[in-house]
Structures are given as C-alpha cells and as structure tokens.
Design a protein around this motif. Structure first.
Motif, PDB file in Angstrom:
ATOM      1  N   LEU A 128     151.639  34.953  44.523  1.00  0.00           N
ATOM      2  CA  LEU A 128     152.079  33.636  44.984  1.00  0.00           C
ATOM      3  C   LEU A 128     153.503  33.342  44.530  1.00  0.00           C
ATOM      4  O   LEU A 128     154.297  32.776  45.287  1.00  0.00           O
ATOM      5  N   ALA A 129     153.846  33.731  43.311  1.00  0.00           N
ATOM      6  CA  ALA A 129     155.199  33.493  42.814  1.00  0.00           C
ATOM      7  C   ALA A 129     156.225  34.242  43.670  1.00  0.00           C
ATOM      8  O   ALA A 129     157.267  33.683  44.046  1.00  0.00           O
ATOM      9  N   THR A 130     155.921  35.475  44.004  1.00  0.00           N
ATOM     10  CA  THR A 130     156.816  36.247  44.867  1.00  0.00           C
ATOM     11  C   THR A 130     156.902  35.612  46.249  1.00  0.00           C
ATOM     12  O   THR A 130     157.987  35.453  46.807  1.00  0.00           O
ATOM     13  N   LEU A 131     155.759  35.222  46.781  1.00  0.00           N
ATOM     14  CA  LEU A 131     155.703  34.589  48.095  1.00  0.00           C
ATOM     15  C   LEU A 131     156.551  33.315  48.135  1.00  0.00           C
ATOM     16  O   LEU A 131     157.315  33.093  49.075  1.00  0.00           O
ATOM     17  N   ALA A 132     156.434  32.481  47.102  1.00  0.00           N
ATOM     18  CA  ALA A 132     157.186  31.224  47.046  1.00  0.00           C
ATOM     19  C   ALA A 132     158.690  31.485  46.968  1.00  0.00           C
ATOM     20  O   ALA A 132     159.476  30.825  47.654  1.00  0.00           O
ATOM     21  N   CYS A 133     159.080  32.444  46.149  1.00  0.00           N
ATOM     22  CA  CYS A 133     160.513  32.753  46.022  1.00  0.00           C
ATOM     23  C   CYS A 133     161.073  33.322  47.322  1.00  0.00           C
ATOM     24  O   CYS A 133     162.195  32.980  47.721  1.00  0.00           O
ATOM     25  N   LEU A 134     160.298  34.164  47.989  1.00  0.00           N
ATOM     26  CA  LEU A 134     160.747  34.693  49.284  1.00  0.00           C
ATOM     27  C   LEU A 134     160.890  33.577  50.316  1.00  0.00           C
ATOM     28  O   LEU A 134     161.832  33.574  51.110  1.00  0.00           O
ATOM     29  N   ARG A 135     159.951  32.632  50.308  1.00  0.00           N
ATOM     30  CA  ARG A 135     160.039  31.518  51.264  1.00  0.00           C
ATOM     31  C   ARG A 135     161.226  30.625  50.963  1.00  0.00           C
ATOM     32  O   ARG A 135     161.923  30.163  51.864  1.00  0.00           O
ATOM     33  N   TRP A 136     161.470  30.362  49.693  1.00  0.00           N
ATOM     34  CA  TRP A 136     162.630  29.559  49.295  1.00  0.00           C
ATOM     35  C   TRP A 136     163.915  30.233  49.784  1.00  0.00           C
ATOM     36  O   TRP A 136     164.763  29.594  50.391  1.00  0.00           O
ATOM     37  N   GLU A 137     164.003  31.530  49.529  1.00  0.00           N
ATOM     38  CA  GLU A 137     165.192  32.280  49.938  1.00  0.00           C
ATOM     39  C   GLU A 137     165.343  32.289  51.463  1.00  0.00           C
ATOM     40  O   GLU A 137     166.447  32.115  51.981  1.00  0.00           O
ATOM     41  N   ALA A 138     164.248  32.476  52.181  1.00  0.00           N
ATOM     42  CA  ALA A 138     164.300  32.501  53.648  1.00  0.00           C
ATOM     43  C   ALA A 138     164.763  31.159  54.208  1.00  0.00           C
ATOM     44  O   ALA A 138     165.429  31.108  55.243  1.00  0.00           O
ATOM     45  N   GLY A 139     164.431  30.086  53.508  1.00  0.00           N
ATOM     46  CA  GLY A 139     164.847  28.762  53.959  1.00  0.00           C
ATOM     47  C   GLY A 139     166.347  28.534  53.897  1.00  0.00           C
ATOM     48  O   GLY A 139     166.864  27.629  54.547  1.00  0.00           O
ATOM     49  N   ALA A 195     171.101  32.373  56.638  1.00  0.00           N
ATOM     50  CA  ALA A 195     172.023  31.927  57.683  1.00  0.00           C
ATOM     51  C   ALA A 195     171.475  32.190  59.087  1.00  0.00           C
ATOM     52  O   ALA A 195     172.006  31.664  60.065  1.00  0.00           O
ATOM     53  N   ARG A 196     170.438  33.009  59.158  1.00  0.00           N
ATOM     54  CA  ARG A 196     169.833  33.330  60.446  1.00  0.00           C
ATOM     55  C   ARG A 196     168.309  33.176  60.315  1.00  0.00           C
ATOM     56  O   ARG A 196     167.772  33.184  59.223  1.00  0.00           O
ATOM     57  N   PRO A 197     167.584  33.055  61.425  1.00  0.00           N
ATOM     58  CA  PRO A 197     166.143  32.807  61.349  1.00  0.00           C
ATOM     59  C   PRO A 197     165.285  34.023  61.006  1.00  0.00           C
ATOM     60  O   PRO A 197     164.097  33.882  60.719  1.00  0.00           O
ATOM     61  N   GLY A 198     165.858  35.213  61.007  1.00  0.00           N
ATOM     62  CA  GLY A 198     165.084  36.432  60.782  1.00  0.00           C
ATOM     63  C   GLY A 198     164.242  36.431  59.514  1.00  0.00           C
ATOM     64  O   GLY A 198     163.037  36.724  59.572  1.00  0.00           O
ATOM     65  N   PRO A 199     164.816  36.127  58.355  1.00  0.00           N
ATOM     66  CA  PRO A 199     163.999  36.145  57.132  1.00  0.00           C
ATOM     67  C   PRO A 199     162.821  35.163  57.171  1.00  0.00           C
ATOM     68  O   PRO A 199     161.732  35.476  56.680  1.00  0.00           O
ATOM     69  N   LEU A 200     163.014  34.003  57.774  1.00  0.00           N
ATOM     70  CA  LEU A 200     161.924  33.037  57.874  1.00  0.00           C
ATOM     71  C   LEU A 200     160.850  33.542  58.840  1.00  0.00           C
ATOM     72  O   LEU A 200     159.649  33.413  58.575  1.00  0.00           O
ATOM     73  N   ALA A 201     161.265  34.155  59.928  1.00  0.00           N
ATOM     74  CA  ALA A 201     160.293  34.714  60.875  1.00  0.00           C
ATOM     75  C   ALA A 201     159.473  35.818  60.211  1.00  0.00           C
ATOM     76  O   ALA A 201     158.250  35.878  60.389  1.00  0.00           O
ATOM     77  N   ILE A 202     160.127  36.664  59.431  1.00  0.00           N
ATOM     78  CA  ILE A 202     159.404  37.727  58.724  1.00  0.00           C
ATOM     79  C   ILE A 202     158.409  37.118  57.748  1.00  0.00           C
ATOM     80  O   ILE A 202     157.264  37.557  57.647  1.00  0.00           O
ATOM     81  N   TRP A 203     158.835  36.073  57.026  1.00  0.00           N
ATOM     82  CA  TRP A 203     157.941  35.426  56.066  1.00  0.00           C
ATOM     83  C   TRP A 203     156.728  34.845  56.785  1.00  0.00           C
ATOM     84  O   TRP A 203     155.592  35.023  56.344  1.00  0.00           O
ATOM     85  N   GLN A 204     156.963  34.156  57.906  1.00  0.00           N
ATOM     86  CA  GLN A 204     155.869  33.505  58.632  1.00  0.00           C
ATOM     87  C   GLN A 204     154.944  34.500  59.319  1.00  0.00           C
ATOM     88  O   GLN A 204     153.731  34.299  59.359  1.00  0.00           O
ATOM     89  N   GLN A 205     155.499  35.557  59.890  1.00  0.00           N
ATOM     90  CA  GLN A 205     154.709  36.467  60.712  1.00  0.00           C
ATOM     91  C   GLN A 205     154.146  37.663  59.955  1.00  0.00           C
ATOM     92  O   GLN A 205     153.181  38.273  60.415  1.00  0.00           O
ATOM     93  N   GLN A 206     154.741  37.995  58.802  1.00  0.00           N
ATOM     94  CA  GLN A 206     154.285  39.179  58.076  1.00  0.00           C
ATOM     95  C   GLN A 206     153.896  38.874  56.630  1.00  0.00           C
ATOM     96  O   GLN A 206     152.787  39.176  56.209  1.00  0.00           O
ATOM     97  N   THR A 207     154.813  38.274  55.883  1.00  0.00           N
ATOM     98  CA  THR A 207     154.597  38.077  54.453  1.00  0.00           C
ATOM     99  C   THR A 207     153.425  37.151  54.179  1.00  0.00           C
ATOM    100  O   THR A 207     152.507  37.505  53.416  1.00  0.00           O
TER     101      THR A 207
END
Length: 181
Positions: free
Chosen positions: A105-116, A119-131
């Motif tokens: 969960l700690a890793t997941l939260a940090c990845l989501r914070w970073e994705a937010g 500069a582009r939507p890719g990291p957030l899409a990866i978090w939502q669709q895969q992570t």
C-alpha cells in the motif's frame, strides 16, 4: 458544489507537508542519478542514501512511519470509495494488521502521488489500469474474498509456522545443516 452528484470524484489524499517534501526530494534525487545529464557529487549521493523512503515504511524513522500510516489510512478510504465496487476487491478495515498490505500500500500510494504530478497522463493511466488492479487482486488472492470482514480481523493462518521458523531449535537445526554443507 451544489448540484453535483455525491459520487463526484474526490481528489487523491495529499501526504502531510513533511512527507510531500521527502517525496519531492527523492524525485529530484532520482533526476540526478548516474547516467543523467548532471551526476551528483559523492556528498550528494551519500545524503540521498540517508533519506527516508515513504514507500518502505519499515525503513523509516518512527515519527515518519507514523505520518505515513496516517496518510495511508486516508488513501485506503479514498481507494475503497473511489476505485472499488465489489467487496472482494476492497482493502480491509484492518489493513494495518496485515504487513503484506502495508508494504504494498505504501508503494501504491507513493506511485499514485507521483502519477498525479506527471506532465502527461500516461503514469496515471498505468496506475489506474495496471498498478491498482494488480494490488487489489493480490489482496483478494492473499486473504481471500471474505478473509477479513469488517470488524472480524482474521490472524495470519501462517502465524504458527512463522513462530516455529523463528524458534531457537529451528535456528540451531538450520545452522547445523549449513555447517554440514
């Protein structure tokens, strides 16, 4: 806002300013890793090595860990409300009593914070669709679809085996086997 449906998307919970500053420092440090345009001086590398990593709470100082757990509690509420529908895919209320959930969960939260802040939507899409789906699937797989219903935390079925492994007798037996090679 008035007139908006109650199910309107809530923003991702922000960590306290101390954790946010740590995460930013770590992002800056990652941008200066060897192989990048500007390699950090040895003293900078040593300083980076001493930074707490919020995605690994067990390695953090107790005061930092306490703030991480507060943030993770808000993140659990947010994920369960904003991203889950089926009860077998929710994070259990007793998440803090499950070390495997805390670690991931700690890793997941940090990845989501970073994705937010990407500069582009890719990291957030990866978090939502895969992570996130992978994380929720692992919880269901590890504790089962009804593993910890609200108010009825189930202790680890492997607790007795873990205790046996840590026993002095088993440790001596392992050392004897190692010595005999």
């Amino acid at each position: 806002m008035e007139g908006e449906p109650a199910s309107m998307a809530r923003p991702f919970p922000q960590p306290c300013s101390m954790l946010a500053m740590m995460l930013v420092e770590l992002q800056v440090a990652a941008d200066c890793e060897p192989g990048k345009d500007k390699e950090p001086a040895r003293s900078e590398r040593e300083q980076v090595a001493t930074l707490d990593r919020p995605w690994d709470p067990a390695s953090c100082a107790p005061d930092v860990r306490s703030e991480i757990y507060k943030w993770l509690d808000e993140v659990v509420d947010w994920i369960n409300e904003q991203h889950t529908w089926r009860v077998d895919r929710t994070i259990p209320v007793c998440w803090i009593e499950h070390p495997h959930i805390v670690h991931e969960l700690a890793t997941l939260a940090c990845l989501r914070w970073e994705a937010g802040y990407a500069a582009r939507p890719g990291p957030l899409a990866i978090w939502q669709q895969q992570t996130l789906p992978t994380f929720l699937g692992l919880i269901s797989q590890r504790i089962g679809p009804t593993g910890c219903p609200p108010g009825r935390h189930q202790p680890s079925p492997g607790a007795a085996r873990h205790a046996l492994y840590r026993s002095d007798a088993q440790a001596r037996a392992r050392r004897r086997r190692e010595a005999s090679g």
